[in-house]
Design a protein around this motif. Structure first.
Motif, mmCIF file in Angstrom:
data_model
loop_
_atom_site.group_PDB
_atom_site.id
_atom_site.type_symbol
_atom_site.label_atom_id
_atom_site.label_comp_id
_atom_site.label_asym_id
_atom_site.label_seq_id
_atom_site.Cartn_x
_atom_site.Cartn_y
_atom_site.Cartn_z
ATOM 1 N N PHE A 30 0.825 -1.208 0.000
ATOM 2 C CA PHE A 30 0.000 0.000 0.000
ATOM 3 C C PHE A 30 0.866 1.268 0.000
ATOM 4 O O PHE A 30 0.688 2.170 -0.824
ATOM 5 N N LEU A 31 1.852 1.301 0.907
ATOM 6 C CA LEU A 31 2.652 2.526 1.081
ATOM 7 C C LEU A 31 3.516 2.847 -0.136
ATOM 8 O O LEU A 31 3.887 3.995 -0.350
ATOM 9 N N GLU A 32 3.840 1.834 -0.930
ATOM 10 C CA GLU A 32 4.668 2.069 -2.121
ATOM 11 C C GLU A 32 3.830 2.340 -3.367
ATOM 12 O O GLU A 32 4.368 2.444 -4.463
ATOM 13 N N SER A 33 2.518 2.466 -3.206
ATOM 14 C CA SER A 33 1.650 2.543 -4.389
ATOM 15 C C SER A 33 1.477 3.956 -4.937
ATOM 16 O O SER A 33 0.800 4.148 -5.938
ATOM 17 N N GLY A 34 2.094 4.968 -4.297
ATOM 18 C CA GLY A 34 1.909 6.362 -4.705
ATOM 19 C C GLY A 34 2.387 6.659 -6.106
ATOM 20 O O GLY A 34 1.870 7.556 -6.773
ATOM 21 N N LYS A 59 2.743 4.045 -8.455
ATOM 22 C CA LYS A 59 2.569 2.756 -9.146
ATOM 23 C C LYS A 59 1.096 2.527 -9.490
ATOM 24 O O LYS A 59 0.226 3.283 -9.066
ATOM 25 N N VAL A 60 0.892 1.441 -10.255
ATOM 26 C CA VAL A 60 -0.478 0.991 -10.515
ATOM 27 C C VAL A 60 -0.639 -0.315 -9.753
ATOM 28 O O VAL A 60 -0.054 -1.332 -10.131
ATOM 29 N N ARG A 61 -1.376 -0.250 -8.638
ATOM 30 C CA ARG A 61 -1.508 -1.441 -7.791
ATOM 31 C C ARG A 61 -2.981 -1.780 -7.575
ATOM 32 O O ARG A 61 -3.848 -0.912 -7.654
ATOM 33 N N PHE A 62 -3.207 -3.050 -7.257
ATOM 34 C CA PHE A 62 -4.564 -3.593 -7.199
ATOM 35 C C PHE A 62 -4.891 -3.976 -5.751
ATOM 36 O O PHE A 62 -4.107 -4.669 -5.105
ATOM 37 N N PHE A 63 -6.043 -3.548 -5.292
ATOM 38 C CA PHE A 63 -6.463 -3.828 -3.911
ATOM 39 C C PHE A 63 -7.795 -4.575 -3.945
ATOM 40 O O PHE A 63 -8.679 -4.236 -4.735
ATOM 41 N N ILE A 109 -8.014 0.212 -8.001
ATOM 42 C CA ILE A 109 -6.657 0.284 -8.548
ATOM 43 C C ILE A 109 -6.127 1.674 -8.192
ATOM 44 O O ILE A 109 -6.849 2.668 -8.317
ATOM 45 N N GLY A 110 -4.866 1.746 -7.710
ATOM 46 C CA GLY A 110 -4.324 3.071 -7.364
ATOM 47 C C GLY A 110 -2.810 3.028 -7.368
ATOM 48 O O GLY A 110 -2.250 1.943 -7.403
ATOM 49 N N HIS A 111 -2.104 4.126 -7.252
ATOM 50 C CA HIS A 111 -2.620 5.466 -7.066
ATOM 51 C C HIS A 111 -2.003 6.444 -8.070
ATOM 52 O O HIS A 111 -2.063 7.636 -7.873
ATOM 53 N N PRO A 138 -1.592 23.725 -10.481
ATOM 54 C CA PRO A 138 -2.117 22.415 -10.087
ATOM 55 C C PRO A 138 -1.151 21.255 -10.305
ATOM 56 O O PRO A 138 -0.382 21.247 -11.275
ATOM 57 N N LEU A 139 -1.210 20.300 -9.391
ATOM 58 C CA LEU A 139 -0.477 19.040 -9.528
ATOM 59 C C LEU A 139 -1.474 17.904 -9.329
ATOM 60 O O LEU A 139 -2.272 17.930 -8.385
ATOM 61 N N LEU A 140 -1.398 16.910 -10.197
ATOM 62 C CA LEU A 140 -2.293 15.748 -10.069
ATOM 63 C C LEU A 140 -1.619 14.763 -9.128
ATOM 64 O O LEU A 140 -0.608 14.143 -9.463
ATOM 65 N N LEU A 141 -2.192 14.646 -7.945
ATOM 66 C CA LEU A 141 -1.521 13.917 -6.868
ATOM 67 C C LEU A 141 -1.847 12.434 -6.865
ATOM 68 O O LEU A 141 -0.961 11.594 -6.678
ATOM 69 N N GLN A 142 -3.101 12.102 -7.024
ATOM 70 C CA GLN A 142 -3.533 10.717 -6.815
ATOM 71 C C GLN A 142 -4.711 10.364 -7.713
ATOM 72 O O GLN A 142 -5.581 11.210 -7.941
ATOM 73 N N SER A 143 -4.730 9.125 -8.192
ATOM 74 C CA SER A 143 -5.901 8.640 -8.930
ATOM 75 C C SER A 143 -6.280 7.256 -8.428
ATOM 76 O O SER A 143 -5.412 6.486 -8.001
ATOM 77 N N MET A 144 -7.579 6.982 -8.471
ATOM 78 C CA MET A 144 -8.058 5.653 -8.065
ATOM 79 C C MET A 144 -9.207 5.249 -8.992
ATOM 80 O O MET A 144 -10.073 6.077 -9.303
#
Ligand SMILES: O=C(O)CCC(=O)C(=O)O
Length: 279
Positions: A64-68, A70-74, A97-99, A129-135
């Motif tokens: 989870f903590l390394e997903s900032g 990356k494309v990871r699946f939960f 999927i995030g993030h 603006p900065l795009l910080l996170q997507s889910m």
């Protein structure tokens, strides 16, 4: 699309804005098809083992903590049988999927970086603006998990606080299939907590105000496919379980201002090799 003064006043008053037909049906379908491809190509074995080893807490924290960046699946919490195998297909088991879909996947990048979204950010007062996170959130039929009441600033804190979220309905969202609920005006109650990296590893909540949310003020935001809900970073919101036979897929994107300070103990971090980008 320019926001009119009534819309800007409503955003200030309520802490959210519902913009219907913000995205056309084709763009929603393209994003859904791309998410389906990503899931198809994803091998769940490695990840299932992360959640079922003896060192479950440490390894799942790392995933989870390394997903900032990356494309990871939960997985949905109810996806597993007691023996650790999936109850249903992987396609019906993924919660989100995030993030960093918006930076790593070309289809998500294109969906997330449009002139309309850039203009929205400018009108909401985000100068740089900065795009910080997507889910990508599936809210699966029958097992779609609850998201308890929170505000996004808890997870994506900046100093000063300059953050908004965009919640794109990729399918119709109803009370039945687990739409968003929000407390209009609740963004004026101030920051309740921060979700930070703990000194010894893992995460913890830093509580700032223990007063419970006034949840009797929650209102359902039932919206049609193609609608975007703009969420002030401090707006309390939640979504309930989806027990219906229909999914309720949504895509979320969070935007901050480069002029703010992004603390090093925020849970979501990136490596220097992949800095945040704007539109
Ligand atoms: O889509 C949902 O069910 C909840 C999403 C949410 O609350 C969030 O992204 O902050």
């Amino acid at each position: 699309m320019k926001l009119n003064p009534n819309q800007l006043a409503a955003y200030d008053r309520d802490g959210f804005l519902v913009l219907e037909n913000f995205v056309d049906a084709c763009s929603c379908d393209r994003l859904r098809a791309r998410a389906a491809e990503l899931v198809h190509d994803f091998d769940p074995e490695g990840v299932i083992s992360i959640f079922s080893t003896h060192e479950q807490t440490r390894t799942s924290d790392e995933y989870f903590l390394e997903s900032g960046d990356k494309v990871r699946f939960f997985f949905e919490e109810n996806a597993f049988q007691p023996d650790g195998t999936l109850r249903q297909s992987k396609e019906r088991s993924i919660n989100k999927i995030g993030h960093a879909l918006h930076d790593l996947d070309p289809v998500f990048d294109k969906f997330s970086r449009t002139p309309e979204i850039a203009q929205l950010a400018a009108e909401l007062g985000i100068a740089d603006p900065l795009l910080l996170q997507s889910m990508y959130i599936f809210k699966q039929p029958r097992i779609g998990g609850e998201v308890t009441c929170h505000h996004d600033a808890t997870f994506l804190y900046t100093e000063p606080l300059r953050l908004f979220g965009l919640w794109f309905a990729l399918e119709d969202a109803t009370i039945e299939n687990g739409c968003l609920w929000a407390i209009p005006g609740g963004h004026k109650l101030g920051l309740k907590s921060r979700f930070v990296r703990a000194e010894g590893g893992g995460t913890r909540f830093e509580v700032i105000d223990e007063t419970p949310w006034p949840e009797d003020g929650l209102k359902p935001l039932e919206v049609e496919k193609g609608t975007v809900i703009v969420l002030h970073g401090l707006l309390p919101h939640l979504s309930r379980e989806n027990r219906s036979p229909k999914s309720r897929q949504a895509y979320t994107l969070h935007v901050i201002d480069a002029a703010t300070h992004y603390p090093e103990n925020n849970w979501l971090q990136r490596w220097a090799e992949m800095p945040l980008r704007g539109f």
